[in-house]
Design an enzyme around this catalytic site. Sequence first.
Site, PDB file in Angstrom:
ATOM      1  N   ARG A   1     -20.146  34.255 -14.934  1.00 42.55           N
ATOM      2  CA  ARG A   1     -21.444  34.016 -14.987  1.00 42.55           C
ATOM      3  C   ARG A   1     -22.037  34.050 -13.482  1.00 42.55           C
ATOM      4  O   ARG A   1     -23.335  34.133 -13.541  1.00 42.55           O
ATOM      5  CB  ARG A   1     -21.790  32.656 -15.614  1.00 42.55           C
ATOM      6  CG  ARG A   1     -21.427  32.533 -17.145  1.00 42.55           C
ATOM      7  CD  ARG A   1     -21.827  31.303 -17.899  1.00 42.55           C
ATOM      8  NE  ARG A   1     -23.166  31.304 -17.701  1.00 42.55           N
ATOM      9  CZ  ARG A   1     -23.802  30.204 -18.213  1.00 42.55           C
ATOM     10  NH1 ARG A   1     -23.127  29.266 -18.976  1.00 42.55           N
ATOM     11  NH2 ARG A   1     -25.043  29.789 -18.164  1.00 42.55           N
TER      12      ARG A   1
ATOM     13  N   PRO B   1     -16.317  23.351 -13.083  1.00 43.73           N
ATOM     14  CA  PRO B   1     -15.280  22.436 -12.622  1.00 43.73           C
ATOM     15  C   PRO B   1     -15.646  21.465 -11.588  1.00 43.73           C
ATOM     16  O   PRO B   1     -16.952  21.533 -11.051  1.00 43.73           O
ATOM     17  CB  PRO B   1     -14.752  23.666 -11.600  1.00 43.73           C
ATOM     18  CG  PRO B   1     -15.032  24.815 -11.897  1.00 43.73           C
ATOM     19  CD  PRO B   1     -16.436  24.671 -12.927  1.00 43.73           C
ATOM     20  N   GLU B   2     -15.071  19.908 -12.053  1.00 44.85           N
ATOM     21  CA  GLU B   2     -15.428  18.972 -11.193  1.00 44.85           C
ATOM     22  C   GLU B   2     -14.582  18.743 -10.184  1.00 44.85           C
ATOM     23  O   GLU B   2     -13.453  19.383 -10.153  1.00 44.85           O
ATOM     24  CB  GLU B   2     -15.928  17.788 -12.254  1.00 44.85           C
ATOM     25  CG  GLU B   2     -16.830  18.095 -13.510  1.00 44.85           C
ATOM     26  CD  GLU B   2     -17.122  17.179 -14.173  1.00 44.85           C
ATOM     27  OE1 GLU B   2     -17.069  16.080 -14.076  1.00 44.85           O
ATOM     28  OE2 GLU B   2     -17.594  17.562 -15.218  1.00 44.85           O
TER      29      GLU B   2
ATOM     30  N   HIS C   1     -13.844  40.351 -14.522  1.00 44.59           N
ATOM     31  CA  HIS C   1     -14.696  39.484 -13.711  1.00 44.59           C
ATOM     32  C   HIS C   1     -14.541  39.090 -12.191  1.00 44.59           C
ATOM     33  O   HIS C   1     -14.953  38.124 -11.600  1.00 44.59           O
ATOM     34  CB  HIS C   1     -15.136  38.103 -14.286  1.00 44.59           C
ATOM     35  CG  HIS C   1     -15.647  38.231 -15.855  1.00 44.59           C
ATOM     36  ND1 HIS C   1     -16.448  38.814 -16.355  1.00 44.59           N
ATOM     37  CD2 HIS C   1     -14.788  37.840 -16.976  1.00 44.59           C
ATOM     38  CE1 HIS C   1     -16.725  39.100 -17.635  1.00 44.59           C
ATOM     39  NE2 HIS C   1     -15.504  38.395 -18.221  1.00 44.59           N
TER      40      HIS C   1
ATOM     41  N   ARG D   1     -33.677   1.593  -9.122  1.00 46.80           N
ATOM     42  CA  ARG D   1     -33.721   2.704  -9.790  1.00 46.80           C
ATOM     43  C   ARG D   1     -34.033   2.454 -11.091  1.00 46.80           C
ATOM     44  O   ARG D   1     -33.104   1.712 -11.876  1.00 46.80           O
ATOM     45  CB  ARG D   1     -32.699   3.654  -9.244  1.00 46.80           C
ATOM     46  CG  ARG D   1     -32.371   3.899  -7.833  1.00 46.80           C
ATOM     47  CD  ARG D   1     -31.270   4.566  -7.462  1.00 46.80           C
ATOM     48  NE  ARG D   1     -31.262   6.187  -8.252  1.00 46.80           N
ATOM     49  CZ  ARG D   1     -32.132   7.256  -7.702  1.00 46.80           C
ATOM     50  NH1 ARG D   1     -32.526   7.042  -6.565  1.00 46.80           N
ATOM     51  NH2 ARG D   1     -31.961   8.384  -8.420  1.00 46.80           N
TER      52      ARG D   1
END
Length: 289
Positions: A120, A2-3, A96, A163
Site C-alpha cells: 500500500r 504492525p504494532e 511490491h 479527558r
Amino acid sequence: MPELPEVETIRGQLAPLVEGRRLQRIEILDARWSRPLAPAELEGALGGRRIERLGRRGKYLVWSFSDDVHLAQHLRMTGAVLCVPAAQEASADPPHTRVRLRLGAARGRAAVGLAIVDPRRFGTGELLLGTEALESFFAARLGLEPFDERFTGEHLRALARGRTAPIKALLLDQRRIAGVGNIYADEALFRAGIHPLRPAGSLSVDQHARLREGVIAALSAGIDARGATIDDFRHVDGVRGSFQDEFRVHRRAGEPCGVCGSTIVKMVVAGRGTYVCETCQPRPRRRRR
Ligand SMILES: [Zn+2]
C-alpha cells in the site's frame, strides 16, 4: 498495521543479521518512501556506512549508522522487511519491493540483500543527522514506551486526567503511549476488564493500574508469539506471526468470550473496529443530565 510486538519481532530477527555490516548500497525504487528527500539524497547519505545498531521506538525501526547518522523507518499499514538470498537477488525482487538494500560480507558471513516491501506504499524512511535530531524527532511523536519503568498506573492516570474521550483513543495516541495500535488496545482493555468507550478520565486508580498491566501483558504475549499477521505482516524470512491465534476479543465478533461465555461484539470506537465482551467489560453508565 504492525504494532510494537510486530516491529520488535522484525528488529529482533534483523539486528543480528545487519549490525556490524556495511550498507554497500541502498536503492529507493519509490520516491514516496524517502519524501521529502529525493531518493538520491537518502541513498547518498546512507550508502557505504556501517550499521552500528538496529533499535526500535514505538512502531519505528531505528537504523543507527556510523558518524551518528540515523534512519527512522515506519512500516505503516503493510510494510515488511524481507531477506533476499544472494542467488535470487539478481533475478527478481519480491512483489511490491520499494527499497533494495545490499549489505556487505562481515566476519565470514556472506553479503546479503534485503527488500522493503509495501503493497500500500504508506511506509517511510526519514534521515536524522545526529542524536539531537533523532531525539527531537521522537519527542515530537512518541510518548513513553509501555516497557519503560516510568510507565506506571500513576503515569497512565496523569495522561488521562480530565479527558472525556474514550480510553481506547488514549491508548491509540502515539504521542501519549508509544507502540499500541488497534489489536493490542482491544486485547489490553479486555485483560483489564475495561470498556473501550469509558471516558479516560473516569477510570479509578485501580483500573489505571490494571490497564497498565493489561497493556504490558498483551504486548508481551504478542512478542512471545512473534507478532500477529492479519494483513501483510511477515517475518524477515517471510514467515507469518501467530498471535492472531491467541486473540481474546480482537476480530472474534460472534464468538464466545473465553472467560464468561458471552458473545463478543464489534463496535466502532475512536474510528476503529473494536471488539468487546460487554459482560467482562461493562459499558459506561450514561450520566444523568
Ligand atoms: Zn467475557
